[in-house]
Write an enzyme that holds these catalytic residues in place. Sequence first.
Site, PDB file in Angstrom:
ATOM      1  N   TYR A  18     -16.693  14.395 -13.487  1.00 55.42           N
ATOM      2  CA  TYR A  18     -16.517  15.581 -14.324  1.00 55.42           C
ATOM      3  C   TYR A  18     -15.172  15.609 -15.040  1.00 55.42           C
ATOM      4  CZ  TYR A  18     -20.377  17.272 -11.430  1.00 55.42           C
ATOM      5  OH  TYR A  18     -21.566  17.399 -10.782  1.00 55.42           O
ATOM      6  N   ARG A  33       0.779  -1.219   0.000  1.00 54.92           N
ATOM      7  CA  ARG A  33       0.000   0.000   0.000  1.00 54.92           C
ATOM      8  C   ARG A  33       0.820   1.283   0.000  1.00 54.92           C
ATOM      9  NH1 ARG A  33      -5.504   0.367   2.624  1.00 54.92           N
ATOM     10  NH2 ARG A  33      -6.026  -1.820   2.415  1.00 54.92           N
ATOM     11  N   HIS A  68      -7.707  -3.202  -7.812  1.00 58.05           N
ATOM     12  CA  HIS A  68      -7.468  -2.511  -6.532  1.00 58.05           C
ATOM     13  C   HIS A  68      -8.781  -2.341  -5.755  1.00 58.05           C
ATOM     14  CE1 HIS A  68      -4.595  -0.251  -4.076  1.00 58.05           C
ATOM     15  NE2 HIS A  68      -5.562   0.622  -3.828  1.00 58.05           N
TER      16      HIS A  68
END
Length: 748
Positions: free
Chosen positions: A122, A32, A78
Amino acid sequence: METKQENVIATDYADVMQKSYIDYAMSVIISRALPDVRDGLKPVQRRTLYDMYELGIRYDRPYRKCARIVGDTMGKYHPHGDSSIYEALVVMAQDFKKGKILVDGHGNFGSIEGDGAAAMRYTEARLEKLTQEVFLADLDKNVVDFMPNFDETEKEPVVLPVKVPNLLVNGADGIAVGMATSIPPHNLGEVVDAVKAYIKNNDISVKGLMRYLKGPDFPTGGLVVNKDDLLNIYETGSGKLRLRGKVEVEKLKGGRQQLVITEIPYTMIGANIGKFLNDVASLVETKKTTDIVDISNQSSKEGIRIVLELKRDADVENLTNMLYKKTRLEDTFGVNMLAVANGRPETLSLKQIIEHHVDFVFEVTTRKYKTLLGKELEKKEIQEGLIKACDVIDLIIEILRGSKNREQVKKCLVEGITEGIKFKSKASEKAAKNLKFTENQATAILEMRLYRLIGLEIEALQAEYDQTMKNIASYEDILNNYDSMSNVIIEELDGIKKEYGTKRRTVIENAEEAVYEEKKMEETEVCFLMDRFGYMRVIDRNAYERNKEAAHAENKFVFTCMNTDKICIFTDMGRMHSIKVVDIPLVRFRDKGTPVDNLSNYDSTQEQILYVVPVGQVKLSSLLFVTKTSMCKLVAGSEFDVSKRTIASTKLGEEDALIFVGPADEMEQIVFQSQGGYFLRILKNDVSAMKKTSVGVRGMKLAEGDVLEHAYLIEPRQEYTITYHDKPYSLNKVKLAKRDTKGTKPRI
């Protein structure tokens, strides 16, 4: 019905917790938070880039919605939430955070001033050309190992075949369990030169490498001002960089000047730009500097531009040094070059990072050319078969026309078996028995089209064969000769530097520590006011003289002091808070002021103010402390002239509280008043002088359940009257007695 027997394993709870926590910690460290030294990427970055590659979102194709990229990455590789994937994607597209951006973002991807990116629905993104050609090239050539994804439905690369040490180019930061990494970004061209130097001489020292890689190169520019510390940082893998912003002086009309900050320290990006502006404003408000007339942030897409307008005859050098000293215009960057190397976290030196990467590049290049060699050898086999076939094409056509099926032809071409095949002559059959094509050659002959028999096509086939033989010789040379492979890698690195290299942005130098002369404040007398709500302010002495009556009527504490003094605030919790007078706003008489909470550690929800006094006055006298359980003492005022913002002014027992603090030098007697209505008057001299850390002595013997309500310091030659049961009562009439006695109840 047969019952299933449970298999209960008895184990120690501490052992289970220890093993579970170690497993969790290792998962965070390896999978990680820390980057791999080979490609310089954390798993979430690697998976996101690979997913974009798989989706075909290349640099020369249209942008795709980030929501699509994030969703696909989360579903395939993931499964740790969309926010972590999107944040990683956004950072890889921010040119003010990365030495080289890896993602080409379209839309609002945040700003250097700390504005967040727009929602993923967006924004759009695609791979940068650099990422595609330097990070993801040759994945189809078996250059890296692939492993199953979390649910074993897909394959993902263990590491990306990055051609430059991305750990140095883009740096890294991450917090794992018990360890953290913080690696600054560097200049791509310098990193390439350092790698080439290492390839040419594996024994080169860190100092030798630093002839090529001068130091960090931050995307925000600025200056690294401790050049002499860099060698130790790069040799040990840890240390501190001192960063400064770039300050320019611009001249204005009328002989005035302005300071313009055009580059900021890397650590200032984000909310710290706003904090810097607030810190400068605070320096002006607290009159630490009077040289700054106006502050404005004129930054835009073109770059940083923070303007400080100065008054005439301002000491520019002294002011610049003050900004370095008092704000984040000079800051430190903690370097800790921690990365995952050979499956374990390790703090690496500059040479070790390059060494690990070069070993990886040689391994990738070896696997690439083995794959290419294998393909060329396959081509060679086919081409030799087709050339040989062209020489005996009439015989092959005779075999084809005389055979009943494909298998018969194939056996004849490979093994020379002619049974069942009709030949025109015995000579043809004899020639057919001597054919020795390979399986692959036979298949290629059977699939060959007739146009390949044209003369020009046969010449082209021969040319292809010659090229194949050259390729095989070249690949074998690269695989068998270290120098040849080195030359290939160096040539590739030169191409990367030529296309993607940029000029250094950060200046590396040695600079002396910023020293500035703090202008001495002109000492003047002011008046301190605090109302019953805890709002305090300082007014001019003349304003106080004009409004003296109103000042005393409207405020709980009123006194004059020097503007260089400190104010001591004593509370019922036995704490003393000190505030510099210069930090208290100097306002007009009718202005409201500032709550005491804003300038000290005072908590209005838990404590009450008993007494406020300037330190200049308190240190020349002694103070009387009285608690509700009737503990009292005299303390020298000099004990409260301290530099700490908050101290314990007295020691209190459990559930005890202060009820009185006051100056005792000019008074001779003390009167105690209990909640139960008892009064006791004693001589001040009966109370011991003690340290502030002591509890004190008992002043009045209290009945069970009774507590002290008030204490008074009096002068026997002066009348002191209080209101008791709504009637006036003279404290001078209370019977003078010994300390630690019960006292008397007044007859009213």
